[in-house]
Scaffold this motif. Structure first.
Motif, PDB file in Angstrom:
ATOM      1  N   ASP A 126       0.835  -1.205   0.000  1.00 27.11           N
ATOM      2  CA  ASP A 126       0.000   0.000   0.000  1.00 27.11           C
ATOM      3  C   ASP A 126       0.869   1.254   0.000  1.00 27.11           C
ATOM      4  O   ASP A 126       0.587   2.226  -0.707  1.00 27.11           O
ATOM      5  CB  ASP A 126      -0.915   0.030   1.228  1.00 27.11           C
ATOM      6  N   LEU A 127       1.930   1.234   0.812  1.00 29.78           N
ATOM      7  CA  LEU A 127       2.797   2.399   0.911  1.00 29.78           C
ATOM      8  C   LEU A 127       3.597   2.622  -0.373  1.00 29.78           C
ATOM      9  O   LEU A 127       3.792   3.764  -0.802  1.00 29.78           O
ATOM     10  CB  LEU A 127       3.748   2.259   2.100  1.00 29.78           C
ATOM     11  N   VAL A 128       4.049   1.551  -1.002  1.00 24.67           N
ATOM     12  CA  VAL A 128       4.767   1.677  -2.275  1.00 24.67           C
ATOM     13  C   VAL A 128       3.854   2.299  -3.327  1.00 24.67           C
ATOM     14  O   VAL A 128       4.246   3.225  -4.049  1.00 24.67           O
ATOM     15  CB  VAL A 128       5.288   0.307  -2.757  1.00 24.67           C
ATOM     16  N   GLU A 129       2.628   1.789  -3.403  1.00 23.25           N
ATOM     17  CA  GLU A 129       1.675   2.325  -4.383  1.00 23.25           C
ATOM     18  C   GLU A 129       1.416   3.805  -4.120  1.00 23.25           C
ATOM     19  O   GLU A 129       1.416   4.626  -5.052  1.00 23.25           O
ATOM     20  CB  GLU A 129       0.360   1.548  -4.308  1.00 23.25           C
ATOM     21  N   ALA A 130       1.206   4.167  -2.850  1.00 23.85           N
ATOM     22  CA  ALA A 130       0.895   5.550  -2.509  1.00 23.85           C
ATOM     23  C   ALA A 130       2.092   6.466  -2.758  1.00 23.85           C
ATOM     24  O   ALA A 130       1.944   7.561  -3.315  1.00 23.85           O
ATOM     25  CB  ALA A 130       0.467   5.640  -1.043  1.00 23.85           C
ATOM     26  N   CYS A 131       3.280   6.034  -2.360  1.00 23.69           N
ATOM     27  CA  CYS A 131       4.472   6.876  -2.545  1.00 23.69           C
ATOM     28  C   CYS A 131       4.793   7.060  -4.022  1.00 23.69           C
ATOM     29  O   CYS A 131       5.220   8.150  -4.442  1.00 23.69           O
ATOM     30  CB  CYS A 131       5.664   6.262  -1.816  1.00 23.69           C
ATOM     31  N   THR A 132       4.575   6.032  -4.806  1.00 27.28           N
ATOM     32  CA  THR A 132       4.793   6.138  -6.247  1.00 27.28           C
ATOM     33  C   THR A 132       3.801   7.120  -6.859  1.00 27.28           C
ATOM     34  O   THR A 132       4.170   7.981  -7.671  1.00 27.28           O
ATOM     35  CB  THR A 132       4.658   4.758  -6.910  1.00 27.28           C
ATOM     36  N   TRP A 133       2.559   7.018  -6.453  1.00 31.60           N
ATOM     37  CA  TRP A 133       1.500   7.903  -6.952  1.00 31.60           C
ATOM     38  C   TRP A 133       1.813   9.348  -6.588  1.00 31.60           C
ATOM     39  O   TRP A 133       1.721  10.249  -7.427  1.00 31.60           O
ATOM     40  CB  TRP A 133       0.173   7.468  -6.348  1.00 31.60           C
ATOM     41  N   LEU A 134       2.206   9.592  -5.345  1.00 27.59           N
ATOM     42  CA  LEU A 134       2.523  10.949  -4.904  1.00 27.59           C
ATOM     43  C   LEU A 134       3.741  11.501  -5.635  1.00 27.59           C
ATOM     44  O   LEU A 134       3.784  12.677  -6.011  1.00 27.59           O
ATOM     45  CB  LEU A 134       2.778  10.955  -3.388  1.00 27.59           C
TER      46      LEU A 134
END
Length: 210
Positions: free
Chosen positions: A8-16
């Motif tokens: 979840d954090l990888v997806e969110a950090c990539t998106w940001l």
């Protein structure tokens, strides 16, 4: 109920990172942020109330006395304790009133932390701050501790300072403009907050080690 997963954090950090160069820099320097997770229960809110507006060292001493006096800190144990007992731990009268008010709301069902945990973030925040004793700051941090990816501590000076440094700006955003900026980070404002906190704390650690 658990902290956000690494995926979840990888997806969110990539998106940001794809949407904000300053957050991309923070992610590049820091990597995945460590999430400040706590079980979403009354004890977490009570501890936050106890820690407000005093030094961390003083708050830790007070909270240790509360735990010694009550054993398990719960709605039942707080409501059963006398004012003298709670005040004797070092809690101020307003904090005692707030702890009781929040405990009453949970016991009556006016505040349902399970419902808050699963509600839309703005609805969850509104339910929390409707309870006497829970202000916006407490509500925002509680939702972050619960692992809500879009919870955001409005007006946090540390976040604004981190963003200023990352963006090489001459001045910090004020609260209103920073909150407007953060709207572009939905639905991952909480991840952005952890990135910014993690980055500025790492920079401070580097500076103190020199």
């Amino acid at each position: 109920m658990s902290a956000p997963s690494q995926a979840d954090l990888v997806e969110a950090c990539t998106w940001l990172s794809e949407r904000d160069a300053s957050l991309a820099r923070a992610y590049r320097d820091l990597g995945l942020p460590t999430w400040r997770y706590r079980e979403p229960n009354y004890s977490v809110i009570a501890r936050m109330i106890a820690y407000q507006q005093i030094t961390t060292k003083a708050a830790a001493s007070i909270w240790a006395r509360v735990e010694d006096a009550l054993g398990t800190v719960s709605t039942a144990s707080v409501l059963a304790a006398s004012d003298d007992t709670l005040r004797g731990c070092g809690l101020s009268r307003p904090k005692v009133r707030h702890l009781r008010s929040i405990a009453d709301a949970i016991e009556s069902g006016a505040l349902d932390l399970t419902r808050v945990y699963s509600a839309e973030i703005d609805d969850a925040r509104a339910e929390l701050i409707a309870v006497k004793g829970i202000g916006p700051w407490t509500a925002d941090l509680f939702l972050l501790y619960c692992g809500r990816l879009d919870a955001f501590p409005v007006g946090d000076v540390g976040l604004m300072e981190a963003y200023k440094l990352l963006s090489d700006a001459s001045d910090r955003h004020d609260t209103k403009s920073f909150n407007t900026l953060a709207e572009s980070w939905r639905p991952y404002r909480g991840v952005a907050a952890h990135l910014l906190w993690g980055w500025i704390n790492a920079e401070r650690d580097k500076a103190s080690a020199q």
